[in-house]
Design an enzyme around this catalytic site. Sequence first.
Site, PDB file in Angstrom:
ATOM      1  N   GLU A 155      70.784  38.943  34.896  1.00  0.00           N
ATOM      2  CA  GLU A 155      72.081  39.797  34.597  1.00  0.00           C
ATOM      3  C   GLU A 155      73.227  39.517  35.423  1.00  0.00           C
ATOM      4  O   GLU A 155      74.002  40.411  35.439  1.00  0.00           O
ATOM      5  CB  GLU A 155      71.733  41.143  34.618  1.00  0.00           C
ATOM      6  CG  GLU A 155      71.522  41.807  36.072  1.00  0.00           C
ATOM      7  CD  GLU A 155      70.081  41.751  36.468  1.00  0.00           C
ATOM      8  OE1 GLU A 155      69.498  42.448  37.348  1.00  0.00           O
ATOM      9  OE2 GLU A 155      68.975  40.871  35.605  1.00  0.00           O
ATOM     10  N   ASN A 194      66.377  47.119  29.550  1.00  0.00           N
ATOM     11  CA  ASN A 194      65.567  46.710  29.099  1.00  0.00           C
ATOM     12  C   ASN A 194      64.263  47.208  28.832  1.00  0.00           C
ATOM     13  O   ASN A 194      63.488  47.219  27.618  1.00  0.00           O
ATOM     14  CB  ASN A 194      65.066  45.080  29.987  1.00  0.00           C
ATOM     15  CG  ASN A 194      66.014  44.141  29.806  1.00  0.00           C
ATOM     16  OD1 ASN A 194      66.700  43.955  28.696  1.00  0.00           O
ATOM     17  ND2 ASN A 194      66.249  43.373  30.797  1.00  0.00           N
ATOM     18  N   ASP A 221      76.410  41.337  39.017  1.00  0.00           N
ATOM     19  CA  ASP A 221      75.547  41.495  37.902  1.00  0.00           C
ATOM     20  C   ASP A 221      75.625  43.062  37.628  1.00  0.00           C
ATOM     21  O   ASP A 221      76.369  43.706  38.250  1.00  0.00           O
ATOM     22  CB  ASP A 221      74.081  41.292  38.832  1.00  0.00           C
ATOM     23  CG  ASP A 221      73.746  42.172  39.913  1.00  0.00           C
ATOM     24  OD1 ASP A 221      74.243  43.323  40.125  1.00  0.00           O
ATOM     25  OD2 ASP A 221      72.713  41.719  40.438  1.00  0.00           O
ATOM     26  N   HIS A 246      64.270  44.411  25.185  1.00  0.00           N
ATOM     27  CA  HIS A 246      64.955  43.008  25.638  1.00  0.00           C
ATOM     28  C   HIS A 246      65.991  42.485  24.655  1.00  0.00           C
ATOM     29  O   HIS A 246      66.980  42.053  25.128  1.00  0.00           O
ATOM     30  CB  HIS A 246      63.908  41.980  25.977  1.00  0.00           C
ATOM     31  CG  HIS A 246      63.126  42.382  27.177  1.00  0.00           C
ATOM     32  ND1 HIS A 246      63.478  42.037  28.441  1.00  0.00           N
ATOM     33  CD2 HIS A 246      61.771  42.910  27.271  1.00  0.00           C
ATOM     34  CE1 HIS A 246      62.814  42.345  29.522  1.00  0.00           C
ATOM     35  NE2 HIS A 246      61.498  42.931  28.837  1.00  0.00           N
ATOM     36  N   ASP A 262      69.646  41.598  25.704  1.00  0.00           N
ATOM     37  CA  ASP A 262      70.160  40.460  25.378  1.00  0.00           C
ATOM     38  C   ASP A 262      71.679  40.586  24.762  1.00  0.00           C
ATOM     39  O   ASP A 262      72.629  40.015  25.002  1.00  0.00           O
ATOM     40  CB  ASP A 262      69.469  39.476  24.451  1.00  0.00           C
ATOM     41  CG  ASP A 262      68.198  38.871  25.259  1.00  0.00           C
ATOM     42  OD1 ASP A 262      68.105  39.094  26.441  1.00  0.00           O
ATOM     43  OD2 ASP A 262      67.104  38.373  24.336  1.00  0.00           O
TER      44      ASP A 262
END
Length: 337
Positions: free
Chosen positions: A257, A222, A214, A227, A231
């Site tokens: 993530e 974020n 991750d 966000h 993304d």
Amino acid sequence: MVAHVVTLPTLAAVWAARADADAFVRWGYPAFAAFLVWTFYGLLSGRVSLRRLERSLFLFTSAWGLVYLVYALYGIPDPALARQEVSEGAFPVLAALCVLSHIFFDPKPAGRLCALLIGTATVVALPMAASALRNPQAQFVLLGFLRMEAFVVALASWLYAIALVKDHLAEERVASGTDALTGLLNRRGLFRAFDVEAERARRYGHPMALILFDLDHFKQVNDRFGHASGDRVLRTVGEEIRRTLRPTDLMGRWGGEEFLILLPETELGPAVDVAERLRYLISGIRSEAGPLSASFGVAAFSETDNLGTLVRRADRALYEAKQTGRNRVVASTEGAA
């Protein structure tokens, strides 16, 4: 192994009862029994892979069955006995070979093998067809063969159609298991894909490894950039890594993530090398959120694993990577063969 235990005594019993009166039983059955003994030894010793045993079994049984057909058509003087041998002996062998081809091979290769087998059987029967024009007894045997071949053709066609439908349904199931954001497999898709790869790895004794990683401090991305920006980072990372993997490798978004990669045909050491390469790749991605890094956990598949147990080992290695400074790869040796 159960098949060997059942088949070998059966061959021995038939040979004892018919060897004196039937030339094919006298010589063909011992040859088949010897081949089964070899496959039995290969299974027990582990010196021969299951894939090789399957292919060898199909090739040997195909040759054996065609020789049997030649004997039934031309080696038995009595037409009634010859037709009976074609219907009750050679026919079940050819039908079983069509079934085995779809067990051992993918649909298209299996379909080609069935066509080759049926075509060869037709060529074998051509001299019988020529003599049938002037010999009523040959006509009697030929009709039995044609009835058998028609059934085998129908069976092979149905098997091929069913195999194609199953493959299409499997593809649809996999297609439904994709992550909407990244286009990678989602968790459901990963479970399905793992089941297929794990069965193949167990069946042929091949290695497989799993990488779980991750992005470090992704919550800050974020929080600072929103966000939508987060993304886009996830999509970019997924696209860049997917582009560098082999076509046979499977990648999915495990959640948030966190990403998961299945590496078929890969030992633990090479999987760690792949993870290091991906770690370096991620550190070079230029995103709107600034420099990126990721922590990796790597684990090797064992025959007793399901996806949950394998992920747990990789997750413990990933946790260690985070606890010891992040932006690094840690391999788990738990359960490694």
